[in-house]
Design a protein around this motif. Structure first.
Motif, PDB file in Angstrom:
ATOM      1  N   HIS A   1      13.852  11.597  -6.506  1.00  0.00           N
ATOM      2  CA  HIS A   1      14.399  10.244  -6.565  1.00  0.00           C
ATOM      3  C   HIS A   1      15.627  10.129  -5.654  1.00  0.00           C
ATOM      4  N   GLY A   2      16.469  11.179  -5.663  1.00  0.00           N
ATOM      5  CA  GLY A   2      17.662  11.189  -4.804  1.00  0.00           C
ATOM      6  C   GLY A   2      17.300  11.133  -3.328  1.00  0.00           C
ATOM      7  N   ILE A   3      16.234  11.854  -2.947  1.00  0.00           N
ATOM      8  CA  ILE A   3      15.765  11.819  -1.550  1.00  0.00           C
ATOM      9  C   ILE A   3      15.339  10.389  -1.193  1.00  0.00           C
ATOM     10  N   HIS A   4      14.711   9.716  -2.160  1.00  0.00           N
ATOM     11  CA  HIS A   4      14.310   8.322  -1.922  1.00  0.00           C
ATOM     12  C   HIS A   4      15.521   7.413  -1.760  1.00  0.00           C
TER      13      HIS A   4
ATOM     14  N   LEU B   1       0.843  -1.211   0.000  1.00  0.00           N
ATOM     15  CA  LEU B   1       0.000   0.000   0.000  1.00  0.00           C
ATOM     16  C   LEU B   1       0.871   1.251   0.000  1.00  0.00           C
ATOM     17  N   PHE B   2       1.946   1.215   0.796  1.00  0.00           N
ATOM     18  CA  PHE B   2       2.873   2.348   0.827  1.00  0.00           C
ATOM     19  C   PHE B   2       3.514   2.555  -0.552  1.00  0.00           C
ATOM     20  N   LEU B   3       3.923   1.456  -1.198  1.00  0.00           N
ATOM     21  CA  LEU B   3       4.560   1.574  -2.519  1.00  0.00           C
ATOM     22  C   LEU B   3       3.592   2.168  -3.535  1.00  0.00           C
ATOM     23  N   ILE B   4       2.296   1.840  -3.387  1.00  0.00           N
ATOM     24  CA  ILE B   4       1.295   2.396  -4.312  1.00  0.00           C
ATOM     25  C   ILE B   4       1.182   3.910  -4.122  1.00  0.00           C
ATOM     26  N   THR B   5       1.245   4.362  -2.866  1.00  0.00           N
ATOM     27  CA  THR B   5       1.213   5.826  -2.657  1.00  0.00           C
ATOM     28  C   THR B   5       2.458   6.457  -3.277  1.00  0.00           C
ATOM     29  N   GLU B   6       3.581   5.742  -3.254  1.00  0.00           N
ATOM     30  CA  GLU B   6       4.812   6.246  -3.875  1.00  0.00           C
ATOM     31  C   GLU B   6       4.650   6.349  -5.393  1.00  0.00           C
ATOM     32  N   VAL B   7       4.008   5.332  -5.986  1.00  0.00           N
ATOM     33  CA  VAL B   7       3.765   5.355  -7.436  1.00  0.00           C
ATOM     34  C   VAL B   7       2.915   6.570  -7.788  1.00  0.00           C
ATOM     35  N   MET B   8       1.863   6.827  -6.990  1.00  0.00           N
ATOM     36  CA  MET B   8       0.982   7.962  -7.275  1.00  0.00           C
ATOM     37  C   MET B   8       1.731   9.286  -7.068  1.00  0.00           C
ATOM     38  N   PHE B   9       2.602   9.322  -6.064  1.00  0.00           N
ATOM     39  CA  PHE B   9       3.423  10.492  -5.750  1.00  0.00           C
ATOM     40  C   PHE B   9       4.287  10.858  -6.977  1.00  0.00           C
ATOM     41  N   PHE B  10       5.000   9.875  -7.514  1.00  0.00           N
ATOM     42  CA  PHE B  10       5.844  10.127  -8.678  1.00  0.00           C
ATOM     43  C   PHE B  10       5.003  10.377  -9.933  1.00  0.00           C
ATOM     44  N   SER B  11       3.788   9.809  -9.972  1.00  0.00           N
ATOM     45  CA  SER B  11       2.909  10.016 -11.128  1.00  0.00           C
ATOM     46  C   SER B  11       2.679  11.491 -11.393  1.00  0.00           C
ATOM     47  N   GLY B  12       2.542  12.286 -10.327  1.00  0.00           N
ATOM     48  CA  GLY B  12       2.313  13.716 -10.486  1.00  0.00           C
ATOM     49  C   GLY B  12       3.425  14.341 -11.312  1.00  0.00           C
TER      50      GLY B  12
ATOM     51  N   LEU C   1      11.528  -0.549  -5.841  1.00  0.00           N
ATOM     52  CA  LEU C   1      10.655   0.482  -6.433  1.00  0.00           C
ATOM     53  C   LEU C   1      11.472   1.721  -6.827  1.00  0.00           C
ATOM     54  N   VAL C   2      12.417   2.100  -5.971  1.00  0.00           N
ATOM     55  CA  VAL C   2      13.285   3.241  -6.285  1.00  0.00           C
ATOM     56  C   VAL C   2      14.077   2.937  -7.567  1.00  0.00           C
ATOM     57  N   ASP C   3      14.526   1.692  -7.700  1.00  0.00           N
ATOM     58  CA  ASP C   3      15.222   1.259  -8.915  1.00  0.00           C
ATOM     59  C   ASP C   3      14.278   1.314 -10.123  1.00  0.00           C
ATOM     60  N   LEU C   4      13.039   0.832  -9.917  1.00  0.00           N
ATOM     61  CA  LEU C   4      12.024   0.829 -10.988  1.00  0.00           C
ATOM     62  C   LEU C   4      11.776   2.225 -11.539  1.00  0.00           C
TER      63      LEU C   4
ATOM     64  N   LEU D   1      -3.538  -5.033  -6.122  1.00  0.00           N
ATOM     65  CA  LEU D   1      -3.302  -3.643  -5.690  1.00  0.00           C
ATOM     66  C   LEU D   1      -2.373  -2.929  -6.664  1.00  0.00           C
ATOM     67  N   VAL D   2      -1.303  -3.605  -7.074  1.00  0.00           N
ATOM     68  CA  VAL D   2      -0.339  -3.000  -7.990  1.00  0.00           C
ATOM     69  C   VAL D   2      -1.014  -2.710  -9.331  1.00  0.00           C
ATOM     70  N   VAL D   3      -1.810  -3.669  -9.813  1.00  0.00           N
ATOM     71  CA  VAL D   3      -2.510  -3.485 -11.089  1.00  0.00           C
ATOM     72  C   VAL D   3      -3.450  -2.282 -10.992  1.00  0.00           C
TER      73      VAL D   3
END
Lengths: 254, 129
Positions: free
Chosen positions: A198-201, A47-58, A238-241, B89-91
């Protein structure tokens, strides 16, 4: 400390609950089993990683929107980024992902020395990544390749059409072609925001991996309890991704 | 102690796909094969960036990046052996990211004419021409 906790937990398990096996010292009291604890934490980290994905999405949305509407800014701006450093950093991060995944494997199999060695290599790779980023950033700051209104690069100062090249200029071997578009600073706004976040991550990852390293040295992890290594590993991957996408989007444009 | 021993034995059986509750130790050969593939794809994407592909360029570089991302997610992040709920969730997050990008693009292009007519950005651009 760990030993006394084990004893306490064992006594507790045998006498108070009368269960068939002892409580693991790192099993939190509100979980019935180690597996339940692991699954809950795993759901939490995803769930945390998903918030990170949305964070970078912006930031990716900002990138896409400006690139669609003003492609000339990106075509010109990317020439200031060094492909070689970008590729070296990509390889450094991919290697750190390998050692992180290897560390999780070592923890699952109870290989104490392998776990510690892999975590140290992962932290070293993260430091190397930041070192290269420092070289890249200081070069850009030196040339005035800064975000938005701070942008102060003078294309004529560095490229005197062949004649006026001294040894100082050849240091900055940036070969830029084409007229400089208006508001080129926009490219560097996006560049510094995305790579900066990304560097902060990366720094946060180094802190998290150091914590895992400390606990590994104390001997906390083994086949029954390796969760924290796994969760930090997922974050690190995720940071690598994110970098896997940033590298072609920023460095490899035409 | 018997449970610990059982877990250890189980974890050692690398090629056994049976789920023992707390993940699956990825074989070292798999990890290294994935790493070598990722490096090869990185070299490929840098090589492709030197070839003029026109409008196909972005699709090629994003395609290679997506293959790399899938390799990292499936093997390094153990998604292959993860719970279906976590994968779902990832999807979902990728679905919402797509919506985020698509709706913003649609909205932006809707008003691009007005932005071009009024924005200072374009006035400056035409001034340099």
């Amino acid at each position: 400390m760990s030993a006394t906790m084990t004893t306490a937990a064992t006594d507790h398990g045998h006498e108070a609950h009368g269960e068939h096996h002892a409580h693991h010292p790192f099993q939190a009291h509100h979980f019935d089993t180690m597996v339940q604890q692991f699954d809950s934490a795993k759901l939490g980290i995803w769930l945390f990683l998903i918030t990170e994905v949305m964070f970078f999405s912006g930031l990716f949305v900002a990138y896409i929107l400006f690139r669609v509407n003003y492609p000339e800014i990106f075509a010109y701006g990317h020439q200031f980024l060094d492909k070689t450093w970008g590729m070296v950093n990509t390889i450094v991060l991919l290697f750190s992902s390998l050692t992180m995944a290897w560390a999780v494997r070592c923890a699952q199999l109870g290989q104490q020395r392998g776990l510690i060695t892999n975590l140290i290599i992962t932290i070293a790779c993260a430091a190397a990544f930041l070192g290269i980023k420092y070289i890249e950033y200081s070069h850009k700051i030196h040339e005035g390749l800064l975000p938005g209104a701070l942008f102060s690069y003078d294309p004529n100062a560095h490229h005197g059409e062949g004649a006026g090249h001294d040894s100082h200029d050849s240091e900055h071997s940036t070969h830029v072609t084409g007229p400089m578009p208006a508001r080129i600073g926009l490219f560097f706004s996006i560049y510094f925001c995305i790579t900066g976040l990304h560097g902060i991550h990366i720094i946060a990852g180094m802190i998290a991996i150091s914590w895992i390293l400390y606990r590994s040295i104390k001997g906390h992890f083994g086949p029954e309890y390796f969760g924290p290594v796994d969760y930090v590993g997922l974050y690190w991957h995720l940071v690598d991704l994110i970098w896997i996408y940033l590298f072609p989007l920023l460095y490899l444009i035409h | 102690m018997t449970t610990a021993a059982a877990h250890t034995n189980h974890a050692h059986a690398d090629h056994d796909d049976h789920d023992h509750g707390m993940g699956h130790a990825m074989p070292l050969s798999t990890l290294i094969a994935v790493f070598v593939s990722l490096i090869a794809l990185t070299i490929l994407t840098v090589y492709m960036s030197n070839i003029r592909l026109g409008s196909a360029e972005i699709f090629v570089s994003m395609g290679i990046a997506t293959v790399k991302a899938i390799l990292v997610a499936v093997y390094f992040m153990h998604m292959r052996h993860d719970k279906p709920l976590n994968i779902l969730l990832v999807v979902f997050s990728l679905f919402f990211m797509t919506l985020f990008i698509a709706f913003t693009l649609v909205d932006s292009s809707e008003y691009q004419g007005e932005i071009n007519a009024a924005g200072p950005f374009v006035i400056e651009k035409s001034a340099t021409k």
